[in-house]
Design an enzyme around this catalytic site. Structure first.
Site, PDB file in Angstrom:
ATOM      1  N   GLU A   9       0.798  -1.227   0.000  1.00 49.84           N
ATOM      2  CA  GLU A   9       0.000   0.000   0.000  1.00 49.84           C
ATOM      3  C   GLU A   9       0.836   1.285   0.000  1.00 49.84           C
ATOM      4  O   GLU A   9       0.872   2.021   0.994  1.00 49.84           O
ATOM      5  CB  GLU A   9      -0.944   0.013   1.213  1.00 49.84           C
TER       6      GLU A   9
ATOM      7  N   GLU B 297      -5.337  -8.461   0.619  1.00 49.21           N
ATOM      8  CA  GLU B 297      -5.896  -8.166   1.951  1.00 49.21           C
ATOM      9  C   GLU B 297      -7.373  -7.842   1.799  1.00 49.21           C
ATOM     10  O   GLU B 297      -7.767  -7.137   0.873  1.00 49.21           O
ATOM     11  CB  GLU B 297      -5.262  -6.922   2.593  1.00 49.21           C
TER      12      GLU B 297
HETATM   13  C1  NOJ Z   1      -3.843  -2.312   5.284  1.00 51.15           C
HETATM   14  C2  NOJ Z   1      -2.470  -2.561   5.820  1.00 51.15           C
HETATM   15  O1  NOJ Z   1      -1.656  -3.133   4.860  1.00 51.15           O
HETATM   16  C3  NOJ Z   1      -2.475  -3.405   7.080  1.00 51.15           C
HETATM   17  O2  NOJ Z   1      -1.213  -3.291   7.641  1.00 51.15           O
HETATM   18  C4  NOJ Z   1      -3.594  -2.965   7.997  1.00 51.15           C
HETATM   19  O3  NOJ Z   1      -3.525  -3.562   9.236  1.00 51.15           O
HETATM   20  C5  NOJ Z   1      -4.917  -3.240   7.326  1.00 51.15           C
HETATM   21  N1  NOJ Z   1      -4.976  -2.481   6.092  1.00 51.15           N
HETATM   22  C6  NOJ Z   1      -6.138  -2.884   8.165  1.00 51.15           C
HETATM   23  O4  NOJ Z   1      -6.160  -1.536   8.413  1.00 51.15           O
END
Ligand code: NOJ
Length: 445
Positions: free
Chosen positions: A167, A356
């Site tokens: 991200e 994710e």
């Molecule tokens: C994106 C991130 O990559 C991760 O580290 C985070 O915990 C999750 N979203 C949830 O917010």
């Protein structure tokens, strides 16, 4: 009832984590400090003053945790390498104990028949590099490339699946523009150089992996959200377009050789002129084997003249009385479907994976059980939307749930629980939630 087999027998199912959120042992075994170690020690930065130094203690409990991955039936374990565990000062001397730790984690996965997916950068920049300006500084690219080479040479024989960045919009915006994540910098004069060096890093990281590892499967990940205009007024439509440039297009387009999305927002045009980014178009290009999408919520956007630069404002799910998670994030599986389609429309993207997706709820332990029915429902409807994209012919090859166990959720500390497994942060006891058992059943069928 949706079944894993509906996705086909070669569909890849995994669970994702990140080093700073689970490992702990932040200043032991030769590890150098990262920006997150320091940031979380600064007063007022993390809810309830939570600290990361133990987190889930994955460093010592990785065997137990990988056994859980196996028990739940996942075939992929995604984790990240803490840069300052390998290179305590960001570059230069290598910490052998750090190298050995990730060998142990990889070997444990392989012994259980679990395929490791390694993320090279999940936000924990070595503090020593931040002291030189971090992602705002041109010197970051050589340092990152050296780190990638070390990891590729060390682990490339055993690990074929790699994710360069996690991200990029997440850490450049929250960490270098809004200051609510590490390193806590603010303003466009930090944000834009961080964006530029990040766009270079994602491509150069990919090129190094390609050169060093035979048969590598190389990807990178993007946060993405469908951007929904609040009304059909011109002002709202244009505001939504600007937010889309930032949140969805900023990094995927340079990787494809398209440069930054300057055409739809004059501020990006100015950025391009000021930093001469068009000259770097080739450096920012890399043909990834897969693109990882990470989706949690859509955003409803309305025009607001008082918001500097972007002149856009989010109309929150709560105020629109929409279903939402404990983070206040709107639950909207249709928007998951729409954003996958948006990315699939880029002609050069060959293969998408969901790297994710998941939800935080206020889970309660009740007689040793964690009955998280809402999370199960969330997964069901999101997986149905995913199946629909596959049936539409989109080449989507895998899905990773966020996340294995409750962990350190950045500025939210331990308050936001996303895990399929509950973590008791006092005793570090792991307890499988009902959603974990739901996944176990789902993956059997
Ligand atoms: C994106 C991130 O990559 C991760 O580290 C985070 O915990 C999750 N979203 C949830 O917010």
């Amino acid at each position: 009832m949706i079944k894993a087999s509906d996705f086909g027998s070669d569909f890849l199912w995994g669970v994702a984590t990140a080093a700073p959120q689970i490992e702990g042992a932040t200043s032991s075994y030769g590890k150098g400090p990262s920006i997150w170690d320091n940031f979380s020690n600064r007063n007022g930065k993390i809810k309830n003053g939570h600290k990361m130094n133990v987190a889930c203690d994955f460093y010592h409990r990785y065997q137990e945790d990988i056994a859980l991955v196996k028990l739940l039936g996942f075939k992929i374990f995604r984790f990240s390498i803490a840069w300052s565990r390998i290179l305590p000062a960001g570059r230069g001397e290598v910490n052998q104990e750090g190298l050995r730790f990730y060998h142990r984690v990889i070997d444990e996965c392989l012994t259980h028949g679990i395929t490791p997916y390694i993320t090279l950068y999940h936000w924990d920049l070595p503090q020593a590099l931040e002291d030189e300006g971090g992602w705002t500084s041109f010197s970051i690219n050589a340092a990152f490339n050296a780190f990638v080479s070390i990891c590729a040479l060390e682990y490339g024989d055993k690990v074929k699946n790699w994710i360069v960045l996690n991200e990029p919009f997440g850490y450049t915006s929250l960490g270098y523009m809004l200051g609510i994540h590490a390193p806590g910098k603010t303003g466009l004069s930090n944000f834009f150089p961080a964006v530029l060096h990040t766009a270079i890093a994602q491509a150069e990281g990919g090129k190094i992996l390609r050169a060093e590892i035979s048969n590598a499967n190389i990807g990178t990940t993007y946060s993405c959200s469908e951007i929904i205009p609040h009304t059909q007024s011109d002002n709202d439509l244009l505001a939504a377009k600007r937010v889309d440039c930032l949140m969805n297009r900023l990094f995927v387009e340079p990787a494809q050789g398209l440069g930054f999305p300057t055409g739809d927002w004059e501020v990006l045009e100015k950025f391009q002129m000021e930093y001469g980014t068009w000259r770097l178009q080739d450096r920012m290009r890399f043909d990834f084997d897969f693109i990882g999408l990470q989706n949690y919520f859509p955003l409803t956007i309305k025009y607001n003249a008082f918001i500097p630069v972007i002149q856009a404002w989010e109309v929150k799910a709560k105020s629109r009385k929409k279903p939402h998670t404990a983070m206040g994030w709107e639950i909207n599986a249709n928007s998951f479907y729409n954003i996958i389609k948006q990315f699939a429309a880029y002609p050069n993207i060959k293969n998408l994976m969901i790297t994710e997706n998941g939800a935080a709820y206020h889970d309660k332990v009740d007689n040793g059980n964690i009955v998280d029915a809402e999370r199960i429902e969330y997964f069901k409807i999101y997986l149905e939307a995913l199946l629909k994209t596959k049936r539409d012919g989109i080449n989507i090859t895998g899905y990773m749930a966020w996340t294995l166990m409750d962990n350190f959720e950045w500025a939210e500390g331990f308050n936001a629980r996303f895990g399929l497994v509950h973590t008791d942060f006092k005793t570090l006891k792991r307890t499988i939630k009902y959603s974990g058992y739901w996944w176990q059943e789902f993956l059997k069928n």
